[in-house]
Scaffold this active site. Structure first.
Site, PDB file in Angstrom:
ATOM      1  CG  LEU A 251      -2.160  -0.915   1.135  1.00  0.00           C
ATOM      2  CD1 LEU A 251      -3.077  -0.666   2.327  1.00  0.00           C
ATOM      3  CD2 LEU A 251      -2.935  -0.727  -0.163  1.00  0.00           C
ATOM      4  CB  CYS A 261       6.684 -11.220 -11.709  1.00  0.00           C
ATOM      5  SG  CYS A 261       8.093 -12.327 -11.589  1.00  0.00           S
TER       6      CYS A 261
END
Length: 433
Positions: A251, A261
């Site tokens: 966050l 990825c």
């Protein structure tokens, strides 16, 4: 245990080295002779903290070997890991060409009791297809295990040796027991070994990365809303992060995610969903938000300079997509460089380890500085793209002196706006009041 590791990229090299470190006999094989020669000479072709020392130690101890000969690596092996790349194809799906070449090459040389372990990130259904392909090519039933990796670049060795969990997908329990024994040294703190079906293990890898990517895109979009309404995303982040259902991980707002990825896996799972006629609205939105977020710093610069970059010099700190790696794949900094060059700006860059990779793309279109403060000399503004630790407590007086005017656009919210104001800087972050 004797192990063959096919592929000496990021996943294969880290995995093979860590298995060797726990006492196994590991042979890593790669078709790239230059890469194998580097490894045989004690050089590591990727930047990963601590990996070079581990490779050297285990090679000297005779537990870690490197070769271009697949048959040499696989002979007498109890497990043959496939860890080759599955890059994004033109349609967003995984390009499986190299992977299937390995499967076909393994078939005629695979020992009878050798377990094939798929470490590569592959579309759902691949492991079952590998099992069927090997049965057709060998005339016998071969054990195929899905064993997805959950390594973070920059701290991959810790991630491997101290995993949150180990996931394997199997068709029968016996191969799972072999893998459980192999991973046993890394699970001594009661972290779980999770055995499940092949398709579930494949999905676990994709869903994990897509969930994390979703959290990043969500907080980035909320930061942009904070910019609009005058709220502070750090206050908001603290306000929601203490909720046990949400937490603080992933966050931290910024200029978007990159690397090998998250971007690839979000698009690959969306392609899998489309292939099964399932609409992936969430995945498509996560990718769309992330692509837009990579342009936020340029928009702030453009607004400040009123769209005129003629004669302007912009310094950039941070080129890798994240700290502690030299990986620039899908890095937000590259988007900013492209936009600045297109507008005629002069670009000066600094990164602790990733500049050589960037130089291969841009050559002399930009200038490269080993000293982070020298990169600021004569620049009209600094844009920060990567949160390297050495950027967190810089010499602000020297920064102000070297810049033509004290302006910082911070894509990682490294500094406190009030303190930056006290230092005399015009400072803009992402969603900071």
């Amino acid at each position: 245990m004797k192990i063959a590791m096919v592929g000496t990229g990021y996943v294969g090299l880290v995995t093979g080295t860590c298995f060797a470190e726990s006492g196994n006999d590991v042979t890593c094989v790669d078709i790239d002779q230059k890469k194998v020669d580097m490894l045989l000479g004690g050089e590591v072709p990727i930047y990963e903290p601590g990996l070079t020392e581990l490779v050297k130690r285990n090679a000297q101890a005779g537990r870690l070997h490197f070769t271009t000969q697949l048959s040499e690596a696989v002979a007498d092996s109890q497990c043959a890991f496939i860890a080759v790349g599955t890059p994004q194809g033109d349609d967003g799906s995984a390009n499986m060409g190299a992977f299937w070449k390995v499967v076909d090459s393994l078939a005629p040389i695979l020992p009878d009791d050798c377990i094939v372990v798929v470490k590569s990130t592959v579309p759902v259904g691949t492991n079952r297809a590998v099992s069927e392909r090997l049965r057709e090519l060998t005339g016998r039933v071969c054990d195929v295990v899905s064993n997805p990796e959950f390594l973070k670049e920059g701290c991959a060795i810790d991630d491997f040796t101290k995993p949150d969990r180990v996931v394997v997908g199997v068709e029968r329990p016996e191969p799972a027991e072999v893998l459980k024994e192999l991973y046993k040294p890394f699970l001594r703190t009661e972290k779980p070994f999770l055995s499940m079906g092949l398709e579930s293990a494949e999905m676990t890898k994709y869903v994990a990365n897509c969930m994390l990517a979703t959290k990043i895109s969500f907080i980035n979009e909320m930061a942009n809303v904070c910019d609009g309404v005058g709220a502070d995303i750090n206050d908001v982040r603290r306000g929601i992060g203490h909720d046990a259902r949400i937490g603080f991980s992933f966050l931290f707002p910024g200029v978007g995610y990159g690397g090998s990825c998250f971007p690839k896996d979000v698009r690959a799972l969306a392609a899998v969903a489309a292939a099964h006629k399932v609409e992936s609205q969430m995945l498509d939105s996560v990718d769309k938000v992330n692509q837009a977020q990579k342009t936020v710093l340029f928009s702030k610069l453009q607004r400040y300079f009123e769209g005129d970059f003629s004669g302007r010099t912009i310094a950039i700190w941070g080129l890798a997509f994240k700290p502690r790696t030299d990986d620039i794949r899908e890095a937000p900094a590259l988007v900013l460089i492209d936009q600045l060059l297109a507008e005629g700006a002069t670009v000066r860059v600094h990164d602790p380890v990733a500049m050589d990779n960037v130089k291969q793309i841009y050559g002399d279109k930009i200038t490269y500085w080993e000293d982070q403060y020298a990169a600021l000399e004569g620049a009209d503004a600094l844009a920060i793209n990567t949160e390297w630790n050495e950027f967190r407590n810089p010499k602000f007086d020297l920064m102000s002196k070297n810049l033509t005017q004290p302006i910082i656009f911070d894509g990682r919210n490294l500094y406190d706006p009030a303190k930056m104001r006290d230092h005399g800087f015009h400072y803009e972050g992402i969603g900071l009041r």
